[in-house]
Design a protein around this motif. Sequence first.
Motif, mmCIF file in Angstrom:
data_model
loop_
_atom_site.group_PDB
_atom_site.id
_atom_site.type_symbol
_atom_site.label_atom_id
_atom_site.label_comp_id
_atom_site.label_asym_id
_atom_site.label_seq_id
_atom_site.Cartn_x
_atom_site.Cartn_y
_atom_site.Cartn_z
ATOM 1 N N ALA A 1 38.137 -2.116 31.376
ATOM 2 C CA ALA A 1 37.615 -0.924 31.540
ATOM 3 C C ALA A 1 36.563 -1.685 31.193
ATOM 4 N N GLY A 2 36.686 -1.968 29.776
ATOM 5 C CA GLY A 2 35.220 -2.502 28.438
ATOM 6 C C GLY A 2 34.362 -3.543 29.607
ATOM 7 N N LEU A 3 34.921 -3.728 29.793
ATOM 8 C CA LEU A 3 34.489 -4.727 31.055
ATOM 9 C C LEU A 3 33.270 -4.164 31.859
ATOM 10 N N ALA A 4 34.086 -3.598 32.415
ATOM 11 C CA ALA A 4 33.987 -2.893 34.094
ATOM 12 C C ALA A 4 32.612 -1.670 33.389
ATOM 13 N N TRP A 5 33.094 -1.216 32.004
ATOM 14 C CA TRP A 5 32.053 0.316 30.929
ATOM 15 C C TRP A 5 30.521 -0.542 31.018
ATOM 16 N N LEU A 6 30.605 -1.843 30.829
ATOM 17 C CA LEU A 6 29.565 -2.363 30.893
ATOM 18 C C LEU A 6 29.040 -2.562 31.950
ATOM 19 N N CYS A 7 29.678 -2.883 33.284
ATOM 20 C CA CYS A 7 29.011 -2.859 34.317
ATOM 21 C C CYS A 7 28.363 -2.100 35.180
#
Length: 318
Positions: A234-240
């Motif tokens: 989810a952290g990666l998703a937020w960044l992207c």
Amino acid sequence: MTPDVREAMTALLALPSPTPDDVDWAGFEHFYGKADDVPALLRGLPDPDPEAAARSLATLGNRVCHQGGSSAPAALAVPFLIRAAADPGVHGRENLLLLAAQAVRSDRTGQALRSDLLRAADDGDSFGDPSPEAARAAVLAGVPALLPLLGDAAPGIRSAAAYALATVSPAGSPEAAAALRGRLAAEADPVVRICLVLAVAQLALDHGDAAEVVAWAGDLCGGEVHPLDVRFAAGLAWLCVTPAAPPEPLLRLLLAGAGEAAAWMRLVPWMSQQLDHGVGAWLVALLGDTHGFPLRPDPVGWPGRRRGARWPAGALRR
């Protein structure tokens, strides 16, 4: 003159039970010349001999999606790849799904940018090539076959199905996103959960729902309610899905979880060859100069955090 692959795909998908013989392959080219060799390769995919099936798939993949690029024959192969992958008796089903998804994608493995990780090909990076559009149409037509694979017994097939569904066209996006979220609630495998989160985020990003998925990803990240793999994804998703500067708690989550996530991320299709130097180095490249946080492990952990605590409201949404 090369035929329009989109018209060829429309005609192919209109058939009740298409076969490789229904495509004028000689009218198209892959990376090694005329595509008239593709029908034989497609017929070799369900070979009962696993080595023979693997050879057909490897040759097909190299010719139609060479070095990260796609082609019209790759798009036209998608309906047959999905059909074969849906057959439990076929060998290499995971790789069939990955090749089908690759037909929609472009090569960003050397860029490692936040804005690129969760995107399929578009007009800008496919240089006007209509092949990704045609491949998307084929994935959309294949959604009824792909959705059951989210519950397949093999984790690799579940991950690859999520990767393929992430490329579906806007017409199929709500159904695919609902299925991916539904599967996330029941999924026990950490790699598959990461793939499900990234697939939901990619659909939202591709189809203009970034704000909603930013909030969703922020809720998944907050506190320690969800397992680390889900929070990391989810952290990666937020960044992207947003160009906003990442808040410090998000960076701490990614860096603190990088070591444990390394084994998982190497099995996530989106990563390709990007982890050659480890997850930590990849995160540094992904973040670039978008932050002022020192990228080093934090042995102290998160001061003031407690199990089940949530980040301040809006911390991940600004």
